[in-house]
Design an enzyme around this catalytic site. Structure first.
Site, PDB file in Angstrom:
ATOM      1  N   GLY A   1      -4.892  -9.616  -0.975  1.00 38.21           N
ATOM      2  CA  GLY A   1      -3.824 -11.000  -0.759  1.00 38.21           C
ATOM      3  C   GLY A   1      -2.442 -10.413  -0.427  1.00 38.21           C
TER       4      GLY A   1
ATOM      5  CB  THR B   1       4.906  -3.270  12.117  1.00 39.15           C
ATOM      6  OG1 THR B   1       4.209  -4.309  11.950  1.00 39.15           O
ATOM      7  CG2 THR B   1       6.142  -3.200  11.170  1.00 39.15           C
TER       8      THR B   1
ATOM      9  CG  ASP C   1      -0.423  -6.588   3.104  1.00 45.36           C
ATOM     10  OD1 ASP C   1       0.440  -7.144   3.714  1.00 45.36           O
ATOM     11  OD2 ASP C   1      -1.228  -6.999   2.645  1.00 45.36           O
TER      12      ASP C   1
ATOM     13  CB  SER D   1      -0.675   2.651   2.051  1.00 45.93           C
ATOM     14  OG  SER D   1      -0.575   2.287   3.280  1.00 45.93           O
TER      15      SER D   1
END
Length: 312
Positions: free
Chosen positions: A40, A222, A254, A284
């Site tokens: 989410g 981005t 995110d 990430s």
């Protein structure tokens, strides 16, 4: 003193399958591996902001179901400074089915937003104290627009810096944009917002100008491995993409947005925050799952790989 970030946004339970390639319509493929994890955009970005060094209050809505039980356990485990969990028996907890495939770890995602889309006016009113005391308020578009608009209005009335990550895409008007200090669309979202396809730096800069004309004050577009564009009406700065060995790109955006919010809350310029966010996102993608596991220290180390970049 850590800056305070309030993130209002979605929680989803993610079911991820790792494949050599994406299946064709009607085809069944054997996955290399699979995983159930927290996701989410709201929860992901809140987790990233926490790991990037901010004091974080997360606000989200879940169902009274098994996925909701998973959400409560996960959110408690993350270690947020504060959590406000709204709940309902009317809809299921949000969930997402994710395919990750190929050498570049590209992804395809199908989302059932569930309770994320039924946040009420009264529920947001109960969250006002958390929103009012934040330095930065970060929202996405994985909730109903009425609730997002209400959160941004409270934030602006109390002089918080507001960030809108317009994902997944919903149509938004100039009234909503007027409450946003920083808009952070991807290439795809920029195209959907402006009708301008991004193929190179010049087209990205033109699309940014279109967003300024629609009322966006500051914009970061981005563009994955191509880096990102920080645009203000009178200046444009290119932010590089940092080196990475991608395994799963699902949560890169995110990670970037959460780290960006944390750095702004901690007093850094938008340029400094964007550079740090880019390094944070690069780390990430080297892990499976959308929920952020990157640390502040890893991002700082990654930034040193491009030490010639000015962060002033």
């Amino acid at each position: 003193m850590k800056g305070k970030v309030c993130v209002f946004g979605s929680f989803n339970l993610d079911i991820t399958a790792i494949l050599d390639r994406f299946p064709m319509p009607g085809e069944s493929l054997v996955a290399k591996s699979s995983k159930i994890s927290a996701g989410g955009k709201g929860a992901n970005q809140a987790t990233a902001a926490l790991r990037a060094g901010a004091n974080v209050h997360y606000i989200g809505k879940i169902g009274e179901d098994d996925f909701g039980c998973f959400a409560r356990r996960h959110l408690k485990k993350v270690g947020f400074n504060a959590v406000t969990i709204l709940s309902s028996s009317e809809r299921a907890t949000g969930n997402a089915l994710i395919y990750v495939a190929g050498e570049n770890a590209e992804n395809m995602i199908s989302v059932d937003p569930g309770t994320n889309m039924i946040v009420t006016k009264e529920e947001i009113e109960k969250c006002e104290p958390a929103i009012k005391c934040a330095d930065v308020v970060l929202v996405q578009l994985e909730n109903n627009l009425s609730a997002i608009t209400q959160v941004l209005a409270i934030a602006k009335e109390n002089n918080a810096f507001t960030i809108l990550n317009p994902a997944p895409f919903q149509k938004i008007d100039s009234e909503l944009l007027s409450k946003v200090d920083l808009l952070t669309p991807s290439e795809t979202e920029t195209f959907l917002l402006t009708g301008q396809k991004i193929t190179d730096k010049a087209s990205a800069e033109h699309a940014a100008d279109c967003l300024h004309q629609k009322g966006a004050r500051k914009i970061i577009i981005t563009m994955g491995a191509k880096g990102s564009l920080l645009s203000e009406p009178c200046s444009k700065i290119w932010i590089p993409c940092f080196p990475a060995n991608p395994i799963d790109t699902t949560g890169a955006g995110d990670a970037f947005n959460g780290a960006l919010a944390a750095q702004i809350a901690n007093g850094n310029s938008i340029k400094q925050a964007a550079i740090f966010g880019s390094a944070f996102a690069a780390v990430s993608v080297e892990y499976i799952g959308a929920a952020c596991t990157t640390t502040y220290e890893q991002a700082i180390e990654r930034m040193s790989l491009l030490s010639d970049i000015s962060t002033n």
